[in-house]
Write a protein that holds these residues in place. Structure first.
Motif, PDB file in Angstrom:
ATOM      1  N   UNK A   1       0.809  -1.211   0.000  1.00  0.00           N
ATOM      2  CA  UNK A   1       0.000   0.000   0.000  1.00  0.00           C
ATOM      3  C   UNK A   1       0.840   1.259   0.000  1.00  0.00           C
ATOM      4  N   UNK A   2       2.127   1.151   0.353  1.00  0.00           N
ATOM      5  CA  UNK A   2       2.973   2.337   0.323  1.00  0.00           C
ATOM      6  C   UNK A   2       4.421   1.956   0.064  1.00  0.00           C
ATOM      7  N   UNK A   3       5.199   2.939  -0.234  1.00  0.00           N
ATOM      8  CA  UNK A   3       6.589   2.751  -0.622  1.00  0.00           C
ATOM      9  C   UNK A   3       7.418   2.142   0.504  1.00  0.00           C
ATOM     10  N   UNK A   4       7.244   2.661   1.711  1.00  0.00           N
ATOM     11  CA  UNK A   4       8.079   2.218   2.832  1.00  0.00           C
ATOM     12  C   UNK A   4       7.907   0.730   3.129  1.00  0.00           C
ATOM     13  N   UNK A   5       6.676   0.213   3.010  1.00  0.00           N
ATOM     14  CA  UNK A   5       6.457  -1.224   3.242  1.00  0.00           C
ATOM     15  C   UNK A   5       7.300  -2.056   2.293  1.00  0.00           C
ATOM     16  N   UNK A   6       7.251  -1.701   1.021  1.00  0.00           N
ATOM     17  CA  UNK A   6       8.012  -2.466   0.032  1.00  0.00           C
ATOM     18  C   UNK A   6       9.513  -2.311   0.254  1.00  0.00           C
ATOM     19  N   UNK A   7       9.934  -1.103   0.589  1.00  0.00           N
ATOM     20  CA  UNK A   7      11.353  -0.825   0.792  1.00  0.00           C
ATOM     21  C   UNK A   7      11.910  -1.651   1.946  1.00  0.00           C
ATOM     22  N   UNK A   8      11.168  -1.708   3.048  1.00  0.00           N
ATOM     23  CA  UNK A   8      11.609  -2.484   4.200  1.00  0.00           C
ATOM     24  C   UNK A   8      11.546  -3.977   3.918  1.00  0.00           C
ATOM     25  N   UNK A   9      10.523  -4.417   3.220  1.00  0.00           N
ATOM     26  CA  UNK A   9      10.377  -5.846   2.925  1.00  0.00           C
ATOM     27  C   UNK A   9      11.562  -6.355   2.101  1.00  0.00           C
ATOM     28  N   UNK A  10      12.021  -5.507   1.177  1.00  0.00           N
ATOM     29  CA  UNK A  10      13.125  -5.909   0.310  1.00  0.00           C
ATOM     30  C   UNK A  10      14.485  -5.525   0.882  1.00  0.00           C
ATOM     31  N   UNK A  11      14.518  -5.306   2.203  1.00  0.00           N
ATOM     32  CA  UNK A  11      15.776  -5.018   2.893  1.00  0.00           C
ATOM     33  C   UNK A  11      16.488  -3.818   2.281  1.00  0.00           C
ATOM     34  N   UNK A  12      15.698  -2.803   1.951  1.00  0.00           N
ATOM     35  CA  UNK A  12      16.184  -1.533   1.423  1.00  0.00           C
ATOM     36  C   UNK A  12      16.985  -1.704   0.139  1.00  0.00           C
ATOM     37  N   UNK A  13      16.550  -2.686  -0.655  1.00  0.00           N
ATOM     38  CA  UNK A  13      17.110  -2.870  -1.987  1.00  0.00           C
ATOM     39  C   UNK A  13      15.930  -2.915  -2.939  1.00  0.00           C
TER      40      UNK A  13
END
Length: 245
Positions: A214-226
């Motif tokens: 639902x937002x950028x930060x969720x995806x960013x954290x899920x992918x270990x900031x990659x």
């Protein structure tokens, strides 16, 4: 020319004083009025008013271009800007093989380095004695696209200030839609289809399942900031990264 010449000499004290002295004496010997600040200015001493008056009285401004004059802290930059503001004819005099300041790089300059002094001085006097109406002042040239570009610049700055620099809008900007809709534009939300899948070379959780966020930060954290952010031109990729930063 009918108007009496009065030349303001701009120079950097760390490496231009000697050149300013030579130019000043050469002009004085030819009965041409010239002025430059000859004092060793101490830190904190206010001398800007005398500089301003010197430029205001002048008919021309001669800029001694040296490495020192190009430094960020050089007062020469301020003198150039004030002379341009008053639309004074500016003549760059290069005493070292360095490019003139960007604001006067299109002006006709005179090279004094690595050539005969008298020939360089004659060229300088030629530019001084030209009628003021013939001096090139680039900022006065009509540009039919200037107004459009300035309006575009103001629009971009306003949008960045509203949508990125305004911290109240940050969370709103980072809420990403999973489809491109008309309401997305009205709500100032970025219409990016946000699905992700871990790459095959990832060592863990390589289940191949596509996930939505639902937002950028969720995806960013899920992918270990990659993360690789993809989208059509104008979808909001750059703005999303600016907001996240």
């Amino acid at each position: 020319m009918s108007e009496k010449l009065n030349v303001f000499i701009s120079y950097a004290r760390e490496d231009g004083r000697e050149y300013a002295d030579h130019v000043y004496l050469a002009l004085q010997n030819r009965k041409i009025t010239a002025w430059y600040d000859k004092r060793n200015i101490e830190t904190g001493q206010d001398f800007s008013s005398e500089i301003e008056e010197g430029i205001e009285r002048s008919t021309h401004v001669a800029v001694c271009v040296t490495p020192g004059s190009k430094r960020d802290t050089s007062f020469v930059r301020n003198e150039i800007q004030y002379a341009r503001l008053l639309k004074k004819p500016i003549i760059p005099l290069r005493f070292k093989n360095v490019e003139p300041h960007i604001t006067i790089s299109t002006y006709s300059w005179v090279d004094f380095f690595d050539r005969d002094w008298d020939k360089a001085l004659s060229e300088f006097l030629y530019w001084l004695r030209r009628p003021l109406s013939l001096h090139k002042v680039p900022q006065n040239v009509h540009d039919p696209f200037r107004e459009h570009v300035e309006n575009l610049l103001h629009h971009v700055v306003d949008e960045l200030r509203l949508r990125v620099l305004n911290h109240f809008k940050i969370n709103e900007m980072l809420q990403l839609r999973t489809a491109n809709t008309v309401n997305a534009v009205q709500a100032k939300q970025i219409p990016i289809i946000y699905k992700s899948r871990l790459p095959a070379w990832w060592l863990e959780n390589t289940d191949g399942i596509s996930r939505e966020f639902s937002n950028f930060n969720q995806a960013f954290e899920f992918h270990k900031k990659r993360l690789l952010l993809l989208g059509e031109p104008g979808a909001g990729k750059t703005t999303t990264l600016l907001a996240a930063a």
